[in-house]
Write an enzyme that holds these catalytic residues in place. Structure first.
Site, short mmCIF file in Angstrom:
data_model
loop_
_atom_site.label_atom_id
_atom_site.label_comp_id
_atom_site.label_asym_id
_atom_site.label_seq_id
_atom_site.Cartn_x
_atom_site.Cartn_y
_atom_site.Cartn_z
N THR A 22 0.86 -1.19 0.00
CA THR A 22 0.00 0.00 0.00
C THR A 22 0.89 1.24 0.00
OG1 THR A 22 -0.23 -0.32 2.38
CG2 THR A 22 -2.10 -0.98 1.02
N HIS A 23 0.30 2.37 -0.37
CA HIS A 23 1.08 3.60 -0.58
C HIS A 23 1.92 3.97 0.64
CE1 HIS A 23 -0.90 4.50 -4.39
NE2 HIS A 23 -1.99 4.04 -3.83
#
Length: 426
Positions: A384-385
Site C-alpha cells: 500500500t502507498h
C-alpha cells in the site's frame, strides 16, 4: 510516464469545449482508455519487476547473510516516484513561504474561496502564490480519499496544505528537499556496498554479488513506478470532475439543483438524464443526503468477502513483547517518539520526531511523512502507498494495527518496531 503525461494534456484540450450529451459520451470513452492505460502490460510489468526485486532481495539476503528486510534500506530515494516527490516538493514551497512572515501569519486564518486573491495583497504574496500554483499544477488533483471523485482536491481546498507547509518551516532548514533526498541516496548506496562486500566473502560469493547487484539495479529503477498508475487515474478524474461541475453550474440558475455539489448524489447516468431534460425530482437528493449522513457513522468490518461474509481473526502474538500491539511489518527499523493520533490530514501539526498514528494513509498524506519519524496505521499491507513511501523515506512502519487510533492516545510515548511488526506504549 511521458506518454501518459501527453495523453492527459490531450484530454484537457479535447474535453474543454464539450457539453451536454457529447460530454457524457466522451467521458465514457475516456474512462475505457483510462482502464487500458492503468492496466497497460508494460506498466504492469514495470510494477511487478519492482515487487519481484524486493521479494528476491529480502529472501536471499536473509538466506545468505541473515539480514532481514534488506530491500527497505535499498529503496530509499529511488527515482520516478511521483508520490514521494510530492512530499519533498512541498519543502520547496515552504522555503518560499518562510521568507515572508506576513504570509505565515495570513496562513493561520486563510480561506479557500479567497486564498490566492488575499495572498496577492501581501508582501511576498505573488512569489508564494506562484510557488503554490506550480505545486498544484502537478499535485492539485490529489486529496485524502481521492478515489472518491466528490472529495475536495488540493486545488479546490488549498488550505489543506497549510498545516504541512507550516510544519515544514518549523521542522526543517532551508534546502531540506535536496538534503533529504541526497542523504537517502547515500544510505542506499552504502547499504548496497556493504551487502556486496559481505556476499563476496561467502562461498560462490562473486556470483551471488553479481546477481544481487543486478537485482538492486532493478529495484531502484522500477520500484518508484508502483505509485504512477494511481497518479494517472486521479489526474484524469480531476479533469472529468471539473467538466461535470461545469455542467452542474448550468443547472443551478435554472433551478434544477440548488448547488453544484448536489450532483454528487446522482449516478453518472442519472446526471446525464438531468442534463438532457433539465428536470429532477429534488427529493431524491434530499433522501440520499440523509442516507449518506447515516452511512458515514458506520464502522466497516476489517475483512468482508464478496458474498458479504464478515471474517474475524487475530494475530499470533507469541513472538512479540507482552502487551504490545501486533501488526504487519512493512518498513524495517525501530523508533521511539511521541504518538500523534491524527484522523484528518488538515490537523497535522507535527514536531520533528513525532510518530504518525492514523486509520489509513493514501498518496495525499505523503507531505506529512516528511516531518515524521515512524508510522502506525490500522489498515494497510506491504505494497500500500504508506508502506512504499515509508520505505523510501526510511521510516519504521507497522500497518494493520487493529484499533490503533483508539488504543494509542495522542501524546503518548511509543516504540514502533517495523522489522518485527509491533508497537509498544511506553
Amino acid at each position: 510516464m511521458s506518454r501518459n503525461e501527453a495523453s492527459i494534456k490531450d484530454l484537457k484540450q479535447r474535453i474543454a469545449n464539450l457539453s451536454g450529451d457529447e460530454l457524457f459520451a466522451f467521458i465514457i470513452e475516456t474512462y475505457k482508455q483510462l482502464k487500458e492505460a492503468m492496466y497497460d502490460p508494460q506498466g504492469m510489468a514495470a510494477i511487478y519487476v519492482g515487487v519481484y526485486a524486493v521479494s528476491w532481495l529480502n529472501k536471499n539476503m536473509e538466506k545468505w547473510l541473515g539480514e532481514k528486510s534488506a530491500a527497505d534500506s535499498l529503496s530509499k530515494s529511488v527515482v520516478g516516484n511521483v508520490t514521494s516527490e510530492m512530499g519533498l516538493k512541498l519543502l520547496d514551497v515552504a522555503d518560499v513561504v518562510r521568507q515572508y512572515p506576513v504570509v505565515m501569519e495570513y496562513f493561520q486564518h486563510a480561506e479557500d474561496e479567497t486564498f490566492f486573491e488575499d495572498l496577492t495583497k501581501l508582501e511576498g504574496g505573488d512569489a508564494v502564490s506562484q510557488s503554490i500554483r506550480e505545486y498544484l499544477e502537478k499535485y492539485g488533483m490529489r486529496c485524502s480519499g481521492e478515489i472518491d471523485i466528490t472529495r475536495p482536491r488540493f486545488s479546490e481546498q488549498p488550505t489543506a496544505l497549510v498545516p504541512m507547509i507550516l510544519s515544514n518551516i518549523k521542522n526543517f532548514e532551508p534546502g531540506a528537499h535536496n538534503a533529504i533526498f541526497e542523504q537517502g541516496l547515500r544510505e542506499a548506496r552504502q547499504k548496497e556496498q556493504e551487502l556486496l562486500n559481505r556476499l563476496e566473502q561467502l562461498s560462490g560469493g562473486k556470483q551471488k554479488a553479481k546477481k544481487t547487484r543486478k537485482m538492486i539495479s532493478r529495484l531502484r529503477n522500477f520500484t518508484g513506478y508502483r505509485e504512477y498508475p494511481k497518479y494517472l487515474m486521479i489526474g484524469r478524474y480531476w479533469i472529468i470532475k471539473q467538466a461535470l461541475l461545469k455542467e452542474a453550474a448550468r443547472l443551478v440558475p435554472k433551478g434544477v439543483i440548488r448547488k453544484k455539489e448536489d450532483i454528487y448524489y446522482l449516478s453518472f447516468e442519472e446526471l446525464r438524464e438531468v442534463v438532457r431534460t433539465n428536470r429532477l425530482d429534488y427529493s431524491i437528493i434530499t433522501k440520499r443526503k440523509e442516507e449518506y449522513a447515516v452511512y458515514e457513522k458506520l464502522t466497516p468490518p476489517r475483512v468482508m468477502t464478496s458474498e458479504g461474509e464478515i471474517i474475524s481473526g487475530e494475530y499470533d502474538t507469541g513472538s512479540i513483547p507482552k502487551g504490545a500491539l501486533a501488526g504487519i511489518p512493512v518498513s524495517s527499523g525501530t523508533i521511539e517518539g511521541r504518538a500523534r493520533v491524527i484522523l484528518r490530514m488538515e490537523d497535522a501539526d507535527l514536531e520533528e520526531g513525532d510518530i504518525l498514528v492514523t486509520a489509513f494513509t493514501d498518496p495525499s498524506w505523503t507531505p506529512v511523512f516528511v516531518s515524521i519519524k515512524g508510522l502506525v496505521t490500522e489498515v494497510g499491507g506491504m505494497m500500500t502507498h504508506g508502506a512504499v513511501i515509508a520505505r523510501e523515506y526510511g521510516l519504521p512502519a507497522v500497518v494493520g494495527v487493529e484499533n490503533a487510533t483508539r488504543l494509542i492516545k495522542d501524546g503518548q510515548r511509543i516504540r514502533v518496531n517495523g522489522t518485527e511488526g509491533y508497537v509498544e506504549v511506553l
